[in-house]
Design an enzyme around this catalytic site. Structure first.
Site, mmCIF file in Angstrom:
data_model
loop_
_atom_site.group_PDB
_atom_site.id
_atom_site.type_symbol
_atom_site.label_atom_id
_atom_site.label_comp_id
_atom_site.label_asym_id
_atom_site.label_seq_id
_atom_site.Cartn_x
_atom_site.Cartn_y
_atom_site.Cartn_z
ATOM 1 C CE LYS A 199 -15.958 12.353 -17.210
ATOM 2 N NZ LYS A 199 -17.259 12.529 -17.691
ATOM 3 C CG ASP A 208 -26.045 8.335 -18.245
ATOM 4 O OD1 ASP A 208 -26.621 7.282 -18.210
ATOM 5 O OD2 ASP A 208 -24.928 8.461 -18.651
ATOM 6 N N GLY A 239 -13.385 6.047 -18.886
ATOM 7 C CA GLY A 239 -14.370 5.893 -19.916
ATOM 8 C C GLY A 239 -14.058 5.935 -21.189
HETATM 9 P P1 AMP Z 1 -17.526 9.236 -15.652
HETATM 10 O O1 AMP Z 1 -17.149 9.104 -17.000
HETATM 11 O O2 AMP Z 1 -17.722 10.729 -15.398
HETATM 12 O O3 AMP Z 1 -18.831 8.434 -15.263
HETATM 13 O O4 AMP Z 1 -16.329 8.908 -14.628
HETATM 14 C C1 AMP Z 1 -15.806 7.650 -14.532
HETATM 15 C C2 AMP Z 1 -15.536 7.282 -13.301
HETATM 16 O O5 AMP Z 1 -14.463 8.093 -12.585
HETATM 17 C C3 AMP Z 1 -16.459 7.253 -12.345
HETATM 18 O O6 AMP Z 1 -17.119 6.026 -12.323
HETATM 19 C C4 AMP Z 1 -16.027 7.414 -10.824
HETATM 20 O O7 AMP Z 1 -15.570 6.240 -10.460
HETATM 21 C C5 AMP Z 1 -14.525 8.407 -11.228
HETATM 22 N N1 AMP Z 1 -14.997 9.846 -10.949
HETATM 23 C C6 AMP Z 1 -15.771 10.591 -12.086
HETATM 24 N N2 AMP Z 1 -15.781 11.640 -11.426
HETATM 25 C C7 AMP Z 1 -15.510 11.786 -10.121
HETATM 26 C C8 AMP Z 1 -15.527 12.644 -9.167
HETATM 27 N N3 AMP Z 1 -15.795 13.779 -9.230
HETATM 28 N N4 AMP Z 1 -14.909 12.159 -7.850
HETATM 29 C C9 AMP Z 1 -14.693 11.004 -7.701
HETATM 30 N N5 AMP Z 1 -14.638 10.073 -8.628
HETATM 31 C C10 AMP Z 1 -14.974 10.369 -9.748
#
Ligand code: AMP
Length: 610
Positions: A362, A454, A340
């Site tokens: 993250k 969201d 992201g």
């Molecule tokens: P986000 O910015 O939180 O939407 O995260 C970006 C991407 O990271 C998501 O679309 C998932 O593919 C992956 N992701 C985020 N959190 C997780 C999680 N807890 N477990 C597995 N994949 C994750």
């Protein structure tokens, strides 16, 4: 499970014929006076009791395989309310039309049936012992998995009973019954042959009697001409109360000498049965997580996974819980799960005292961008307060080479991508199951005064095909105790296609605006990862909505689910349902289709009766 007649003011629940007649007498015995009660003979059925010319008439209302209800020989109706409404306009074979409902007084609650409570108890005990869950975690497991659990119990519970002897011959059953004392009512159940049907063998007057337990096309068990039940153990429990055509009621179980019950079972009493007939049900203590789905040939349930409960639900782990995790307990893999504008999400392992858990991390790209760091800290602050099986939990933060937010791992990734990649394999029932779980997570947020802001299919992550969790709390807000909305000062980079009119027009965000987003998420899910509002841009979507338009029903999406989506897209937030209502509707629909699927499966598997 909620009785579909529970809302009817003339529904009395599980009362006897004599009690029904007493209520009708007290209400004046005028022609057309009626009430509805639960049928004690067929599970899920009712009896309509009606007065005509000072006499009582009782009509059995059967629940059909396809989920409809009808009086023998009459038209099918989709529910007991619709059936009663129909007969209040047309007698259609009854002695007269239904004219006046015999209303329950406030002092007369709906009486729950013996088997309603039996089933509830059985489910509870099964979940408690198999997954060692208690309290909220147990309740959520039951609500989200009731159809699977009922199927599981229905097909396997009798195997755990001390009176169940497995596949033995009639001669062997007699040898076992005749060994030791032979009191009237001593009994056992055995599997008959390859057909998968069962026989009940019971002693009466020192003689063994054998009865075939019939299995009808809808998967229900009964004695010939007798009451039908969903499970063999329910039938046995019933025969302990009523002979139902047998020479005697069932009393003492002839214990299976090969049973492992002594070693593994816990006995518990079912409090709702009469004291003389209280019975013991035994369920083996659970096997370890993840390996017990394979033995019963069923799909993995959320409770089978390690992310159903928080890693901190163990009191010892909780003692060591800190917001900031030690870097040396965190191993970071190079594999990227996603990314992201903050940076990327990596896979990793977090070492706790007793176990290691898979985590998603993250990783903040650059410490210099203060705004982004603040956002991540805010997200962490929200996540820190949440603990629900249908929400991605935060394990902690880690400040090292970068700022890192460590979360539970949802390895199957975002719902939209998963569904579009596996369209062919995923049934509509499966989609309903997942969206029901999302609604459970949203009820939790609503109850705890959080607005997500969201909610979208991209932010629903899957642990596996049957387990969804809500994620991405980057825009979320905790509301004040007395507030029911959050007002944004300025508009930001907003996901407009998911936003309710009041968010766009007045910057007001509430659980009701999350409900709007839930509707869009439902649309995405039922279109298997389709993009909402096709190629429209944000402003076009706004005027589309303002002109009263809504997205069409995705192909193959059930009408009930589309109707719920449209409810979620009610323009005025005051008139929009809340998540409690949304979850209830998701649940009712999910249970109804799961029931249908299970009886269809039983239908296909049932052998012709001999
Ligand atoms: P986000 O910015 O939180 O939407 O995260 C970006 C991407 O990271 C998501 O679309 C998932 O593919 C992956 N992701 C985020 N959190 C997780 C999680 N807890 N477990 C597995 N994949 C994750």
């Amino acid at each position: 499970m909620i009785d579909p007649a529970a809302d009817l003011p003339f529904f009395y629940g599980s009362i006897s014929r004599a009690e029904a007649e007493e209520h009708l007498k007290l209400a004046g015995m005028m022609d057309g006076l009626f009430l509805l009660r639960q049928c004690l003979r067929s599970l899920g059925g009712y009896v309509l009791s009606l007065v005509w010319q000072l006499d009582f008439h009782h009509y059995a209302v059967e629940k059909q395989l396809n989920g409809t209800y009808c009086i023998s020989g009459g038209k099918p109706h989709c529910g007991p309310a619709e059936l009663c409404q129909y007969y209040s306009q047309d007698a259609d074979g009854l002695v007269c039309m239904l004219r006046k409902p015999c209303l329950r007084s406030p002092e007369t609650p709906i009486r729950t049936g013996v088997f309603d409570s039996l089933r509830e108890n059985m489910l509870r005990e099964y979940v408690r012992q198999t997954w060692h869950l208690e309290g909220n975690a147990m309740e959520q497991a039951i609500i989200s998995q009731a159809p699977q659990l009922e199927k599981l119990i229905a097909t396997t519970a009798h195997e755990k009973m001390p009176w169940y002897h497995g596949k033995i011959t009639r001669t062997e059953s007699e040898r076992r019954l005749y060994s030791g004392a032979q009191p009237d009512g001593k009994f056992l159940v055995r599997e008959r042959d390859e057909s998968g049907t069962f026989a009940l063998s019971v002693i009466y007057g020192k003689t063994a009697y054998h009865y075939q337990i019939l299995l009808d096309k809808s998967g229900k068990y009964s004695m010939p001409e007798g009451t039908k039940f969903d499970t063999v153990w329910q039938l046995v429990e019933y025969l302990k109360l009523k002979p139902d055509g047998l020479v005697t009621i069932l009393r003492e179980a002839c214990l299976n000498p090969n049973s492992t019950m002594g070693r593994v079972c816990t006995l518990f009493l079912l409090p709702t049965l009469s004291s003389t007939a209280s019975s013991c049900l035994c369920i083996p203590l659970g096997t370890s997580k993840l390996d017990d789905s394979s033995s019963t040939n069923r799909h993995t349930m959320p409770m089978d996974t390690s992310v159903y409960e928080s890693p901190y639900s163990d009191p010892e782990a909780l003692k060591e819980k800190k917001l900031f995790l030690k870097r040396d307990q965190l191993m970071i893999d190079e594999v990227e799960l996603g990314s992201g504008n903050f940076g990327c999400v990596k896979r990793g392992v977090y070492k706790m005292r007793k176990k290691q858990i898979d985590v998603a991390i993250k990783v903040l790209k650059s410490e210099n961008e203060k705004g982004v760091k603040d956002e991540m800290m805010k997200e962490a602050e929200i996540m820190h307060q949440l603990d629900n099986p249908y929400i991605v939990r935060m394990i902690g933060l880690c400040q090292a080479e970068n700022l890192m937010l460590v979360m539970e791992m949802a390895p199957a990734g975002p719902l939209n991508k998963y569904l579009s990649a596996k369209k062919e394999q995923i049934t509509v029932e499966n989609v309903v199951e997942l969206m029901h779980q999302v609604s459970l997570g949203m009820v939790y947020l609503e109850e705890n005064n959080f607005v997500h802001r969201d909610l979208a299919a991209r932010n629903v992550l899957l642990v596996n095909q049957h387990y969804a969790k809500i994620s991405d709390f980057g825009l979320s807000k905790a509301l004040g105790a007395n507030d029911n909305y959050y007002k944004a000062r300025t508009a930001g980079k907003w996901p407009l296609k998911w936003y309710a009119p009041e968010c766009i027009n007045f910057h007001k965000f509430s659980s009701k605006s999350d409900v709007w987003s839930f509707g869009v998420t439902m649309w995405e899910a039922f279109s298997y990862g389709g993009k909402p509002y096709k190629k429209m841009k944000g402003p076009e979507v706004i005027s589309f909505i303002e002109s009263g338009n809504r997205m069409d029903c995705p192909p193959g999406c059930p009408d009930v689910m589309y109707a719920l989506m449209k409810d979620c897209w009610t323009y005025q937030h005051e008139n929009r349902p809340g998540f409690v209502k949304v979850e209830e509707q998701m649940r009712n629909y999910y249970y109804s289709i799961s029931k249908k699927t299970s009886s269809e499966a039983a239908n296909a598997a049932a052998e012709p009766e001999k």
